[in-house]
Design a protein around this motif. Structure first.
Motif, PDB file in Angstrom:
ATOM      1  N   ALA A 425      38.183  37.348  40.053  1.00 37.04           N
ATOM      2  CA  ALA A 425      37.628  36.457  39.023  1.00 37.04           C
ATOM      3  C   ALA A 425      37.440  37.211  37.712  1.00 37.04           C
ATOM      4  N   ARG A 426      36.905  38.398  37.799  1.00 40.98           N
ATOM      5  CA  ARG A 426      36.688  39.191  36.580  1.00 40.98           C
ATOM      6  C   ARG A 426      38.018  39.578  35.941  1.00 40.98           C
ATOM      7  N   LEU A 427      38.952  39.966  36.768  1.00 39.62           N
ATOM      8  CA  LEU A 427      40.258  40.351  36.250  1.00 39.62           C
ATOM      9  C   LEU A 427      40.947  39.172  35.580  1.00 39.62           C
ATOM     10  N   ALA A 428      40.859  37.995  36.193  1.00 44.35           N
ATOM     11  CA  ALA A 428      41.479  36.795  35.620  1.00 44.35           C
ATOM     12  C   ALA A 428      40.855  36.462  34.268  1.00 44.35           C
ATOM     13  N   PHE A 429      39.529  36.518  34.195  1.00 46.14           N
ATOM     14  CA  PHE A 429      38.864  36.227  32.929  1.00 46.14           C
ATOM     15  C   PHE A 429      39.248  37.243  31.860  1.00 46.14           C
ATOM     16  N   ASP A 430      39.240  38.514  32.225  1.00 40.92           N
ATOM     17  CA  ASP A 430      39.559  39.561  31.243  1.00 40.92           C
ATOM     18  C   ASP A 430      40.986  39.412  30.732  1.00 40.92           C
ATOM     19  N   TYR A 431      41.906  39.038  31.622  1.00 42.46           N
ATOM     20  CA  TYR A 431      43.287  38.818  31.193  1.00 42.46           C
ATOM     21  C   TYR A 431      43.349  37.655  30.202  1.00 42.46           C
ATOM     22  N   ARG A 432      42.654  36.579  30.512  1.00 43.11           N
ATOM     23  CA  ARG A 432      42.634  35.429  29.601  1.00 43.11           C
ATOM     24  C   ARG A 432      42.099  35.818  28.231  1.00 43.11           C
ATOM     25  N   GLN A 433      41.034  36.587  28.213  1.00 45.63           N
ATOM     26  CA  GLN A 433      40.443  36.994  26.947  1.00 45.63           C
ATOM     27  C   GLN A 433      41.350  37.945  26.175  1.00 45.63           C
ATOM     28  N   ALA A 434      42.084  38.786  26.906  1.00 37.01           N
ATOM     29  CA  ALA A 434      42.924  39.781  26.239  1.00 37.01           C
ATOM     30  C   ALA A 434      44.193  39.179  25.663  1.00 37.01           C
ATOM     31  N   PHE A 435      44.777  38.215  26.371  1.00 35.94           N
ATOM     32  CA  PHE A 435      46.097  37.707  25.972  1.00 35.94           C
ATOM     33  C   PHE A 435      46.114  36.219  25.650  1.00 35.94           C
ATOM     34  N   HIS A 436      45.000  35.511  25.879  1.00 35.69           N
ATOM     35  CA  HIS A 436      44.908  34.077  25.589  1.00 35.69           C
ATOM     36  C   HIS A 436      46.041  33.311  26.269  1.00 35.69           C
ATOM     37  N   LYS A 437      46.263  33.646  27.528  1.00 38.76           N
ATOM     38  CA  LYS A 437      47.302  32.991  28.319  1.00 38.76           C
ATOM     39  C   LYS A 437      46.728  32.540  29.652  1.00 38.76           C
ATOM     40  N   ASP A 438      47.459  31.643  30.308  1.00 35.89           N
ATOM     41  CA  ASP A 438      47.033  31.134  31.602  1.00 35.89           C
ATOM     42  C   ASP A 438      47.119  32.215  32.673  1.00 35.89           C
ATOM     43  N   VAL A 439      46.238  32.099  33.645  1.00 39.05           N
ATOM     44  CA  VAL A 439      46.217  33.019  34.780  1.00 39.05           C
ATOM     45  C   VAL A 439      45.842  32.195  36.014  1.00 39.05           C
ATOM     46  N   VAL A 440      46.382  32.577  37.171  1.00 34.13           N
ATOM     47  CA  VAL A 440      46.198  31.791  38.393  1.00 34.13           C
ATOM     48  C   VAL A 440      45.531  32.640  39.468  1.00 34.13           C
ATOM     49  N   VAL A 441      44.497  32.067  40.081  1.00 32.97           N
ATOM     50  CA  VAL A 441      43.871  32.670  41.258  1.00 32.97           C
ATOM     51  C   VAL A 441      44.157  31.756  42.443  1.00 32.97           C
ATOM     52  N   ASP A 442      44.919  32.261  43.396  1.00 35.34           N
ATOM     53  CA  ASP A 442      45.279  31.509  44.597  1.00 35.34           C
ATOM     54  C   ASP A 442      44.291  31.893  45.692  1.00 35.34           C
ATOM     55  N   LEU A 443      43.262  31.074  45.861  1.00 36.80           N
ATOM     56  CA  LEU A 443      42.190  31.354  46.818  1.00 36.80           C
ATOM     57  C   LEU A 443      42.628  30.833  48.191  1.00 36.80           C
ATOM     58  N   ILE A 444      43.137  31.717  49.000  1.00 31.22           N
ATOM     59  CA  ILE A 444      43.704  31.295  50.281  1.00 31.22           C
ATOM     60  C   ILE A 444      42.574  31.185  51.300  1.00 31.22           C
ATOM     61  N   CYS A 445      42.347  29.977  51.769  1.00 35.88           N
ATOM     62  CA  CYS A 445      41.233  29.690  52.657  1.00 35.88           C
ATOM     63  C   CYS A 445      41.692  28.725  53.734  1.00 35.88           C
ATOM     64  N   TYR A 446      40.856  27.787  54.095  1.00 38.14           N
ATOM     65  CA  TYR A 446      41.225  26.751  55.052  1.00 38.14           C
ATOM     66  C   TYR A 446      40.269  25.589  54.870  1.00 38.14           C
ATOM     67  N   ARG A 447      40.543  24.506  55.542  1.00 34.24           N
ATOM     68  CA  ARG A 447      39.726  23.297  55.450  1.00 34.24           C
ATOM     69  C   ARG A 447      39.119  23.060  56.826  1.00 34.24           C
ATOM     70  N   ARG A 448      37.820  23.212  56.932  1.00 30.47           N
ATOM     71  CA  ARG A 448      37.202  23.154  58.250  1.00 30.47           C
ATOM     72  C   ARG A 448      37.296  21.768  58.865  1.00 30.47           C
ATOM     73  N   HIS A 449      37.238  20.731  58.050  1.00 33.01           N
ATOM     74  CA  HIS A 449      37.372  19.368  58.549  1.00 33.01           C
ATOM     75  C   HIS A 449      38.725  18.814  58.120  1.00 33.01           C
ATOM     76  N   GLY A 450      38.948  17.527  58.381  1.00 31.80           N
ATOM     77  CA  GLY A 450      40.180  16.899  57.930  1.00 31.80           C
ATOM     78  C   GLY A 450      40.140  16.650  56.436  1.00 31.80           C
ATOM     79  N   HIS A 451      41.122  15.895  55.951  1.00 34.46           N
ATOM     80  CA  HIS A 451      41.180  15.599  54.528  1.00 34.46           C
ATOM     81  C   HIS A 451      39.867  14.993  54.062  1.00 34.46           C
ATOM     82  N   SER A 452      39.335  14.091  54.838  1.00 35.37           N
ATOM     83  CA  SER A 452      37.963  13.632  54.648  1.00 35.37           C
ATOM     84  C   SER A 452      37.245  13.852  55.972  1.00 35.37           C
ATOM     85  N   GLU A 453      35.933  13.720  55.942  1.00 33.49           N
ATOM     86  CA  GLU A 453      35.155  14.107  57.110  1.00 33.49           C
ATOM     87  C   GLU A 453      35.341  13.164  58.302  1.00 33.49           C
TER      88      GLU A 453
END
Length: 936
Positions: A425-453
């Motif tokens: 998160a810090r690295l992404a923010f610092d990159y945005r501030q330094a270059f004023h460009k988009d940055v992507v954080v792919d938070l790889i997780c899972y979904r404990r329930h279905g699409h809805s509960e």
């Protein structure tokens, strides 16, 4: 490149890189373009002769001529180590431990094996020049491997070598290849607190509101940690406000734990216990609502944050939020601040890969009219769509691959390592501030329930959900790790969780005891409408704005059209058009483009900013506008309306990318945050607006009803059947009119430049903000009969109905009611045929329907006069189905429709056939109707 010789030197493939030969090619191409963009080892390799490979004789001996000496062998090994480092930078993410559902990391990649570089285990203790890698000048190969695996193969996988800028690549390398200090205890407790709050919130809702949809964040609770770290980093780093656009998953958690929306209010929404009289319009489900609040860090720091309201239409909120941010940035620009508003886009993995509007929004990110200083994109990667696996949902390796098209760095991070999440998160923010460009954080997780509960995901993903059911939450895993390391005690962990659960229980009890929240947060984060201001068509129709201007103002605006800077060469085909605008004022023949220029210019003089965007809108699709001039010799640009003086407001005309959906969504968002500006979006042809139909349906037509959200966005849709075929004729009037209700927008098709002038000024000056849809002309742009005099601008106002002032009412036997350019065809035929028994009434505003004005006009004619509605469009299209009951009620008798026959396409493809149809339509309109519809 590798198979070719350079300047008589041996071919590079002589170094035997095998499957990694692509890497040498890539480095060499970069070296040719910019020697400084590659590391020193590569520069030395490419700048000097390459040693011949060692060859053994048939008896195993090595000849002096064929053997490299020790120095050459060391140089070759150094190149191989440099290639190894480069390969990890490019491919390391492929073996990173980023999936919390996978017990072990992926098998070693063949391109990262030592043997792939001609290196062996007995090289591990040798020292090599590494040119600053990991902050070192030299390292043993063993230490190089260890540092590479720490940097690229742990719980963060980094993709950045696709970025062309060597400066950006080096910036990222320096930060991810340097040793990372462990977090202190305070930071660990902050992470644990945020995880506990996120988990307890979801668990509480699951317990208290069984079976209710909430689109929980369980399995992805680290998203709260990520947002927390991102906003905490923003405080004190030039950011005044953050705007979040996100889908519904996790929204309630973000509203509660990031924005600060009260638990009591959220519980009231689950109870459906609010006072329905306080709801503006029909409202919306709780996980679509936006909110604004203040993020409060645990150390007392604060920053304003809002979440933009949005529907379930996946990813459509992205460009809307960008428009909101750009509007806020433009306002802040007066204070000299650079990009003080941080856009954060929270996506789902399947939607990020599957929805085309994602690419449209990414493509905007560096365009002049759309830049917002860089967006931090957070992909909550559940590794699953509704029930669709990645194998069936995308063709790319990662859900985030589309971001590579704009050279955004992508950080894949294991959501079960919250400390790594914070670093990213810090690295992404610092990159945005330094270059004023988009940055992507792919938070790889899972979904404990279905699409809805209420879903059972094990039906389609049984193996995945067996692993999920067996897995402890990230909070529990992290707490166990901290306790095991001795950083905190088990008592501290359980005590913090009990405290948070206690807060929730108290809020829940208060909710049940008190039916209405004491001080509810606004349901909408931008341009909220007070619930005491009801919606009605009559309210919209009655504008009190004075739209006439002085002659002096008109002449000042027109004078700007030819007042170009010294030495500026206007194109020979454009200059006469600009010069004619001066003569038009005196001749009383103001055309459409001139009237528009006068409307915009006079608004600027009145202090109203104007933004105009669309495909080729600066010049105008039909070469009529010329809002921006291009020097014929130098290519320099000049905007005439920007030279009206220091007190004039800003005029911002932009050519958009070739987009409707994303582009219109952006302008809608912009209009929310700039109610003080006239925001115009122009389609290249009105037909193309159907590419933005989701924006029109979900936002423009209904946002006030759903979210109490007002927009003054104006759509300019070139419309008119002129033989240009099915896709260049109709702006689909019928679709807009079908969406009209409760005074939600204004739909107009003016036939005079002067009326268009007043319509635009009315839209900008009226305090009551509603969207405006204008069906603008094509052939009428240069019509000699479709002109207005200066007095229409200096003395008049917008006329919803233009009466037939030439008609002798006593002799009228037939009244034709129409909109748009067909009036001129009808009038020309009437004149040529000498018909004095036919009146033609122009309906300039279709919605809100001008009942009083049209009723008064129809009452002027004899009771026995036949009334007909005339339109160019087919009977099942155009305005007929909408206007029929209104006109019939006002006329007090049956009303026939004269139109083209019903058709599935808007127009024919043959210009000759079109001309014949138009002649028949006009003749039929002024003659005897054929049945109820009067088809030609």
């Amino acid at each position: 490149m590798a198979s070719q010789s350079r300047a008589g030197q041996p071919a590079l493939h002589g170094l035997e890189f095998g499957i990694n030969e692509w890497l040498v090619d890539e480095q060499y191409e970069r070296y040719l373009h910019d020697p400084g963009s590659v590391d020193r080892t590569w520069r030395e390799l490419f700048a000097s002769p390459i040693p011949a490979p060692r060859r053994e004789t048939h008896n195993g001996a090595t000849t002096a001529q064929e053997s490299a000496d020790d120095a050459d062998d060391a140089a070759v090994k150094a190149v191989r180590v440099a290639a190894l480092i480069e390969a990890y930078r490019v491919r390391g993410h492929l073996v990173a431990d980023t999936d919390p559902l996978t017990a072990a990391r992926a098998a070693a990649h063949p391109e990262l094996e030592l043997t792939a570089f001609g290196l062996r285990d007995d090289d591990l203790q040798r020292e090599f020049v590494v040119d600053g890698f990991s902050g070192q000048a030299t390292m043993t190969l063993r230490d190089v491997l260890k540092a590479l695996q720490e940097s690229y193969c742990r719980t963060v996988g980094t993709e950045y070598m696709h970025i062309q800028s060597s400066q950006e690549r080096r910036w990222i390398q320096q930060r991810i290849e340097s040793p990372q200090p462990p977090p202190d205890v305070a930071e660990q407790l902050q992470i644990l607190y945020r995880l506990g709050a996120a988990e307890a919130f979801e668990t509480f809702l699951q317990t208290k509101y069984v079976g209710q949809k909430r689109y929980s964040l369980e399995g992805g609770e680290s998203a709260i940690v990520l947002l927390d770290a991102l906003l905490l980093r923003s405080i004190g780093h030039g950011v005044r406000e953050a705007v979040i656009g996100m889908a519904h998953r996790g929204r309630l958690n973000v509203l509660a734990n990031i924005i600060g929306k009260s638990y009591a209010e959220i519980f009231h929404e689950f109870e459906d216990a609010g006072d329905i009289r306080s709801v503006q319009g029909s409202g919306d489900v709780k996980y679509h609502l936006g909110a604004e609040g203040t993020y409060r860090a645990l150390d007392g720091g604060m920053i304003a944050v809002c979440v933009v309201a949005n529907p379930s239409h996946l990813e459509l909120v992205g460009p809307v939020a960008q428009g909101v941010v750009r509007a806020k940035q433009d306002r802040a620009a007066d204070g000299g601040e650079a990009f003080p508003v941080l856009p954060i886009a929270v996506h789902g993995d399947a939607a990020f890969a599957g929805q085309g509007v994602v690419f449209e929004t990414l493509n905007m990110s560096q365009l002049p009219g759309y830049r917002t200083g860089g967006t931090v994109h957070i992909v909550i990667n559940n590794q699953l769509g509704f029930t669709t696996s990645p194998a069936n949902g995308r063709s790319s390796a990662y859900a985030t691959d589309v971001a590579r098209t704009v050279q955004a760095p992508i950080f894949h991070v294991n959501a079960d390592d919250p400390e790594a999440v914070v670093r990213v998160a810090r690295l992404a923010f610092d990159y945005r501030q330094a270059f004023h460009k988009d940055v992507v954080v792919d938070l790889i997780c899972y979904r404990r329930h279905g699409h809805s509960e209420v879903d059972d995901p094990s039906i389609t993903q049984p193996a995945m959900y067996d692993r999920i059911d067996a897995r402890a939450s990230v909070r529990k895993l992290y707490a166990e790790a901290l306790v095991h390391r001795g950083d905190i005690t088990e008592r501290q962990v359980e005590g913090a969780l009990r405290d948070y659960q206690g807060h929730l229980e108290r809020a829940f009890t208060q909710t049940r005891a008190r039916p209405v929240p004491a001080s509810p947060m606004p349901v909408n984060s931008v341009n909220h409408v007070n619930a005491t201001n009801p919606v009605s068509a009559q309210h919209v129709a009655a504008s009190q704005a004075t739209t006439a201007i002085t002659e002096a103002a008109a002449r000042q605006v027109i004078a700007s059209q030819t007042a170009v800077p010294g030495g500026f060469t206007v194109h020979a085909r454009v200059l006469p058009q600009l010069q004619r605008r001066t003569t038009m004022l005196d001749a009383g023949t103001i055309d459409w483009a001139t009237a528009e220029t006068l409307a915009i210019g006079s608004l600027l003089l009145d202090g109203v900013a104007v933004r105009l965007a669309g495909q080729d809108s600066r010049r105008g699709t039909f070469g009529q506008r010329h809002a921006v001039l291009t020097d014929r010799r130098t290519g320099a640009e000049h905007t005439p309306l920007s030279s009206l003086g220091p007190r004039a407001a800003d005029f911002a005309p932009y050519d958009s990318m070739l987009s409707e959906l994303g582009a219109l969504a952006f302008e809608y968002g912009y209009s929310l945050a700039r109610p003080d500006a006239l925001v115009l979006w122009e389609a290249q042809f009105g037909d193309f607006a159907n590419g933005a139909q989701a924006v029109i349906d979900e936002y423009i037509a209904s946002s006030e009803q759903k979210w109490g959200q007002r927009s003054g966005v104006t759509l300019l849709l070139p419309h008119g059947l002129e033989g240009q075929g099915p896709d260049h004729s109709s702006g689909r009037i019928e679709r807009f009119l079908q969406l009209c209700a409760q005074g939600n927008m204004t739909v107009a098709m003016p036939s005079l430049p002067g009326n268009y002038f007043h319509l635009l000024r009315q839209q900008a000056l009226d305090e009551r903000r509603r969207p405006l849809v204008v069906f603008t002309p094509k052939s009428m742009l240069r019509s000699k009969v479709a002109t207005s005099g200066l007095t229409e601008l200096t003395m008049g106002a917008f006329r919803a109905v233009i009466p037939d002032e030439t008609a002798d009412t006593a002799r009228i036997r037939r009244v034709l009611v129409c909109s748009g350019k067909v009036f001129y065809d009808l009038d020309a035929h009437r004149r040529s045929a000498g018909l004095s028994d036919t009146a033609i009434v122009r309906l300039e505003r279709l919605y809100p329907f001008p009942t009083q004005e049209l009723g008064a006009e129809l009452a002027r004619f004899p009771a026995g006069a036949e009334v007909r509605w005339v339109q160019e469009e087919p009977e099942n299209q155009g305005a007929w189905s909408f206007v029929e009951p209104h006109v019939q009620r006002l006329a007090g008798r049956a009303v026939a429709c004269v139109s083209r026959p019903q058709a599935s396409a808007p127009a024919v493809g043959s210009a000759r056939r079109h001309a014949g149809e138009q002649r028949d339509l006009v003749t039929s309109a002024v003659g005897h109707g054929r049945g109820s519809s009067g088809h030609p």
